[in-house]
Enzyme design. Sequence first.
Site, PDB file in Angstrom:
ATOM      1  N   GLN A 106     -11.043  35.585 -13.652  1.00  0.00           N
ATOM      2  CA  GLN A 106     -11.440  35.671 -15.063  1.00  0.00           C
ATOM      3  C   GLN A 106     -10.404  34.954 -15.923  1.00  0.00           C
ATOM      4  O   GLN A 106     -10.619  34.741 -17.109  1.00  0.00           O
ATOM      5  CB  GLN A 106     -11.516  37.134 -15.515  1.00  0.00           C
ATOM      6  N   VAL A 108      -7.891  32.121 -17.453  1.00  0.00           N
ATOM      7  CA  VAL A 108      -8.106  30.730 -17.900  1.00  0.00           C
ATOM      8  C   VAL A 108      -6.795  29.946 -17.819  1.00  0.00           C
ATOM      9  O   VAL A 108      -6.715  28.822 -18.289  1.00  0.00           O
ATOM     10  CB  VAL A 108      -8.654  30.713 -19.349  1.00  0.00           C
ATOM     11  N   HIS A 124     -14.380  31.939 -16.501  1.00  0.00           N
ATOM     12  CA  HIS A 124     -14.282  31.856 -17.958  1.00  0.00           C
ATOM     13  C   HIS A 124     -13.666  30.552 -18.441  1.00  0.00           C
ATOM     14  O   HIS A 124     -13.221  30.462 -19.578  1.00  0.00           O
ATOM     15  CB  HIS A 124     -13.470  33.043 -18.495  1.00  0.00           C
ATOM     16  N   CYS A 152     -12.008  14.891 -31.709  1.00  0.00           N
ATOM     17  CA  CYS A 152     -12.415  13.984 -30.649  1.00  0.00           C
ATOM     18  C   CYS A 152     -12.096  12.551 -31.059  1.00  0.00           C
ATOM     19  O   CYS A 152     -12.419  12.131 -32.176  1.00  0.00           O
ATOM     20  CB  CYS A 152     -13.929  14.144 -30.428  1.00  0.00           C
ATOM     21  N   CYS A 155     -15.764  10.659 -31.336  1.00  0.00           N
ATOM     22  CA  CYS A 155     -16.761  10.879 -32.390  1.00  0.00           C
ATOM     23  C   CYS A 155     -16.184  11.607 -33.598  1.00  0.00           C
ATOM     24  O   CYS A 155     -16.891  11.865 -34.572  1.00  0.00           O
ATOM     25  CB  CYS A 155     -17.949  11.684 -31.841  1.00  0.00           C
ATOM     26  N   GLY A 192      -5.624  43.319 -10.829  1.00  0.00           N
ATOM     27  CA  GLY A 192      -5.163  43.100 -12.204  1.00  0.00           C
ATOM     28  C   GLY A 192      -6.258  42.902 -13.220  1.00  0.00           C
ATOM     29  O   GLY A 192      -6.129  42.078 -14.121  1.00  0.00           O
ATOM     30  N   THR A 193      -7.342  43.686 -13.086  1.00  0.00           N
ATOM     31  CA  THR A 193      -8.378  43.597 -14.114  1.00  0.00           C
ATOM     32  C   THR A 193      -8.790  44.991 -14.562  1.00  0.00           C
ATOM     33  O   THR A 193      -8.868  45.928 -13.771  1.00  0.00           O
ATOM     34  CB  THR A 193      -9.625  42.813 -13.634  1.00  0.00           C
ATOM     35  N   SER A 194      -9.061  45.105 -15.870  1.00  0.00           N
ATOM     36  CA  SER A 194      -9.499  46.396 -16.423  1.00  0.00           C
ATOM     37  C   SER A 194     -10.983  46.617 -16.150  1.00  0.00           C
ATOM     38  O   SER A 194     -11.521  47.677 -16.441  1.00  0.00           O
ATOM     39  CB  SER A 194      -9.253  46.418 -17.934  1.00  0.00           C
TER      40      SER A 194
HETATM   41  C1  BV8 Z   1     -22.153  37.109 -22.074  1.00  0.00           C
HETATM   42  C2  BV8 Z   1     -12.044  33.743 -22.241  1.00  0.00           C
HETATM   43  C3  BV8 Z   1     -24.399  36.705 -22.712  1.00  0.00           C
HETATM   44  C4  BV8 Z   1     -11.485  33.999 -23.589  1.00  0.00           C
HETATM   45  C5  BV8 Z   1     -13.059  35.826 -21.700  1.00  0.00           C
HETATM   46  C6  BV8 Z   1     -20.925  43.788 -27.224  1.00  0.00           C
HETATM   47  C7  BV8 Z   1     -20.814  42.691 -28.051  1.00  0.00           C
HETATM   48  C8  BV8 Z   1     -20.734  41.386 -27.562  1.00  0.00           C
HETATM   49  C9  BV8 Z   1     -20.757  41.152 -26.188  1.00  0.00           C
HETATM   50  C10 BV8 Z   1     -20.863  42.255 -25.368  1.00  0.00           C
HETATM   51  C11 BV8 Z   1     -20.938  43.552 -25.862  1.00  0.00           C
HETATM   52  N1  BV8 Z   1     -21.022  44.408 -24.813  1.00  0.00           N
HETATM   53  C12 BV8 Z   1     -20.974  43.699 -23.662  1.00  0.00           C
HETATM   54  C13 BV8 Z   1     -20.910  42.389 -23.990  1.00  0.00           C
HETATM   55  C14 BV8 Z   1     -20.839  41.287 -23.056  1.00  0.00           C
HETATM   56  C15 BV8 Z   1     -19.424  40.747 -23.116  1.00  0.00           C
HETATM   57  C16 BV8 Z   1     -18.487  41.827 -22.632  1.00  0.00           C
HETATM   58  O1  BV8 Z   1     -18.439  42.120 -21.449  1.00  0.00           O
HETATM   59  N2  BV8 Z   1     -17.709  42.417 -23.590  1.00  0.00           N
HETATM   60  C17 BV8 Z   1     -16.790  43.475 -23.224  1.00  0.00           C
HETATM   61  C18 BV8 Z   1     -15.574  43.427 -24.156  1.00  0.00           C
HETATM   62  C19 BV8 Z   1     -17.519  44.809 -23.308  1.00  0.00           C
HETATM   63  N3  BV8 Z   1     -19.412  39.628 -22.215  1.00  0.00           N
HETATM   64  C20 BV8 Z   1     -19.661  38.413 -22.723  1.00  0.00           C
HETATM   65  O2  BV8 Z   1     -19.815  38.181 -23.903  1.00  0.00           O
HETATM   66  C21 BV8 Z   1     -19.795  37.324 -21.666  1.00  0.00           C
HETATM   67  N4  BV8 Z   1     -20.954  36.548 -21.979  1.00  0.00           N
HETATM   68  O3  BV8 Z   1     -22.389  38.256 -21.824  1.00  0.00           O
HETATM   69  O4  BV8 Z   1     -23.071  36.200 -22.522  1.00  0.00           O
HETATM   70  C22 BV8 Z   1     -25.242  35.537 -22.500  1.00  0.00           C
HETATM   71  C23 BV8 Z   1     -25.961  35.434 -21.301  1.00  0.00           C
HETATM   72  C24 BV8 Z   1     -26.794  34.349 -21.134  1.00  0.00           C
HETATM   73  C25 BV8 Z   1     -26.919  33.363 -22.132  1.00  0.00           C
HETATM   74  C26 BV8 Z   1     -26.156  33.476 -23.322  1.00  0.00           C
HETATM   75  C27 BV8 Z   1     -25.315  34.569 -23.509  1.00  0.00           C
HETATM   76  C28 BV8 Z   1     -18.605  36.383 -21.733  1.00  0.00           C
HETATM   77  C29 BV8 Z   1     -17.382  37.106 -21.233  1.00  0.00           C
HETATM   78  C30 BV8 Z   1     -16.231  36.110 -21.162  1.00  0.00           C
HETATM   79  C31 BV8 Z   1     -15.348  36.291 -22.373  1.00  0.00           C
HETATM   80  N5  BV8 Z   1     -14.182  35.430 -22.218  1.00  0.00           N
HETATM   81  N6  BV8 Z   1     -12.046  34.995 -21.548  1.00  0.00           N
HETATM   82  C32 BV8 Z   1      -9.999  33.879 -23.523  1.00  0.00           C
HETATM   83  O5  BV8 Z   1      -9.413  34.071 -22.413  1.00  0.00           O
HETATM   84  O6  BV8 Z   1      -9.428  33.608 -24.577  1.00  0.00           O
HETATM   85  S1  BV8 Z   1     -12.871  37.400 -21.152  1.00  0.00           S
HETATM   86  C33 BV8 Z   1     -11.242  37.864 -21.208  1.00  0.00           C
HETATM   87  O7  BV8 Z   1     -11.222  39.227 -20.746  1.00  0.00           O
HETATM   88  C34 BV8 Z   1     -10.310  37.139 -20.263  1.00  0.00           C
HETATM   89  O8  BV8 Z   1     -10.932  36.175 -19.458  1.00  0.00           O
HETATM   90  C35 BV8 Z   1      -9.813  38.286 -19.382  1.00  0.00           C
HETATM   91  O9  BV8 Z   1      -9.478  37.884 -18.119  1.00  0.00           O
HETATM   92  C36 BV8 Z   1     -11.023  39.101 -19.377  1.00  0.00           C
HETATM   93  C37 BV8 Z   1     -11.013  40.430 -18.751  1.00  0.00           C
HETATM   94  O10 BV8 Z   1      -9.839  41.079 -19.111  1.00  0.00           O
HETATM   95  P1  BV8 Z   1      -8.826  41.377 -17.900  1.00  0.00           P
HETATM   96  O11 BV8 Z   1      -8.595  40.112 -17.165  1.00  0.00           O
HETATM   97  O12 BV8 Z   1      -9.330  42.526 -17.106  1.00  0.00           O
HETATM   98  O13 BV8 Z   1      -7.529  41.706 -18.681  1.00  0.00           O
HETATM   99  P2  BV8 Z   1      -7.152  43.108 -19.371  1.00  0.00           P
HETATM  100  O14 BV8 Z   1      -5.984  42.867 -20.274  1.00  0.00           O
HETATM  101  O15 BV8 Z   1      -8.391  43.740 -19.919  1.00  0.00           O
HETATM  102  O16 BV8 Z   1      -6.684  44.031 -18.160  1.00  0.00           O
HETATM  103  C38 BV8 Z   1      -5.507  43.710 -17.450  1.00  0.00           C
HETATM  104  C39 BV8 Z   1      -5.453  44.703 -16.305  1.00  0.00           C
HETATM  105  O17 BV8 Z   1      -4.338  44.384 -15.503  1.00  0.00           O
HETATM  106  C40 BV8 Z   1      -5.261  46.137 -16.765  1.00  0.00           C
HETATM  107  O18 BV8 Z   1      -6.120  46.981 -16.012  1.00  0.00           O
HETATM  108  C41 BV8 Z   1      -3.795  46.443 -16.440  1.00  0.00           C
HETATM  109  O19 BV8 Z   1      -3.609  47.788 -16.041  1.00  0.00           O
HETATM  110  C42 BV8 Z   1      -3.574  45.539 -15.265  1.00  0.00           C
HETATM  111  N7  BV8 Z   1      -2.204  45.052 -15.082  1.00  0.00           N
HETATM  112  C43 BV8 Z   1      -1.319  44.647 -16.036  1.00  0.00           C
HETATM  113  N8  BV8 Z   1      -0.196  44.201 -15.424  1.00  0.00           N
HETATM  114  C44 BV8 Z   1      -0.387  44.337 -14.087  1.00  0.00           C
HETATM  115  C45 BV8 Z   1      -1.659  44.873 -13.866  1.00  0.00           C
HETATM  116  N9  BV8 Z   1      -2.144  45.139 -12.635  1.00  0.00           N
HETATM  117  C46 BV8 Z   1      -1.339  44.859 -11.596  1.00  0.00           C
HETATM  118  N10 BV8 Z   1      -0.105  44.334 -11.721  1.00  0.00           N
HETATM  119  C47 BV8 Z   1       0.402  44.062 -12.948  1.00  0.00           C
HETATM  120  N11 BV8 Z   1       1.631  43.528 -13.047  1.00  0.00           N
HETATM  121 ZN    ZN Z   2     -16.792  13.783 -29.410  1.00  0.00          ZN
END
Ligand code: BV8
Ligand code: ZN
Length: 247
Positions: A106, A108, A124, A152, A155, A192-194
Amino acid sequence: MNGTPAPIERAAELLRSARRVAVLTGAGVSAESGLATFRGAGGLWEGHRVEDVATPFAFRRDPELVWRFYNMRREALARAAPNAGHLVLAELERRKGAENFDLITQNVDGLHTAAGSRRVWELHGNIRRVRCTGCEIISDRGLEALPDLPRCLDCGQLLRPDIVWFHEALPMDVWNRAEQATRECRCLIVAGTSAIVYPAAGLIELAAASGAGVIEINLVRTAASGHATVFLEGPTGRLLPELVKRM
Ligand code: BV8
Ligand code: ZN
């Protein structure tokens, strides 16, 4: 000890006996490279929720704010290196053979590729690439400093990060490969994902439903822990090498 193997031993046995292995990583695997996770510091950036900055609406409304968010992360990434967790996943791919291994991320930040992993599926997108909002041309800009509002050269339209924002669809080819790898694997490591963001998080239940053994590595239990065969509590930078060493 009453004879039941320690969780790390059970996990090593699952990994050893699986021919096809898949891994799903999140921001936690890059935390020990010094990169902020999304929900670590309460998931806020300049007081904004990431879900409010990483969206097409935010970009239309305030492209400078969104580019500030990404340029800050690109600068942080320029100072970061793959950590032991990234490196040992590249080692695991070599030991299992690329045709039996899929790394679904997940993240980037491109650190898995930088660590030597080959079969990486970036669900992502990648913060090193930009895409033109006009002519859709995608270019890899590495981690060079970009202007506050990059345009760009062809363009003149605004460039955007080549990243999947909230409310945007994932790249279908990458998603299909990740889903297929998840169905076919005999062991899925979730590191490492929530497990909050979909559809990525749905891969964990899919693996369990497909009969794969699921090994979860995290500092705390997550929304996906109910699907884990084995839960290893601790940092991926320590536990991934320990797991692969025992394989
Ligand atoms: C889609 C790029 C539909 C950005 C990312 C309500 C409103 C709007 C949307 C939704 C909604 N409800 C559900 C949705 C869908 C939405 C979604 O899931 N939202 C969530 C918040 C509920 N999903 C989407 O919108 C997706 N698209 O559904 O489109 C569609 C379908 C067809 C046609 C058109 C449209 C798109 C999702 C992608 C979003 N982009 N990234 C950027 O990076 O700037 S997601 C973003 O969160 C990152 O990629 C990140 O990786 C990802 C997930 O987070 P995690 O990686 O898990 O990171 P987090 O901090 O949460 O957790 C870290 C974990 O590591 C923790 O558990 C911690 O304990 C642990 N940790 C920390 N340190 C360590 C460790 N573990 C081990 N060792 C360590 N040292
Ligand atoms: Zn362009």
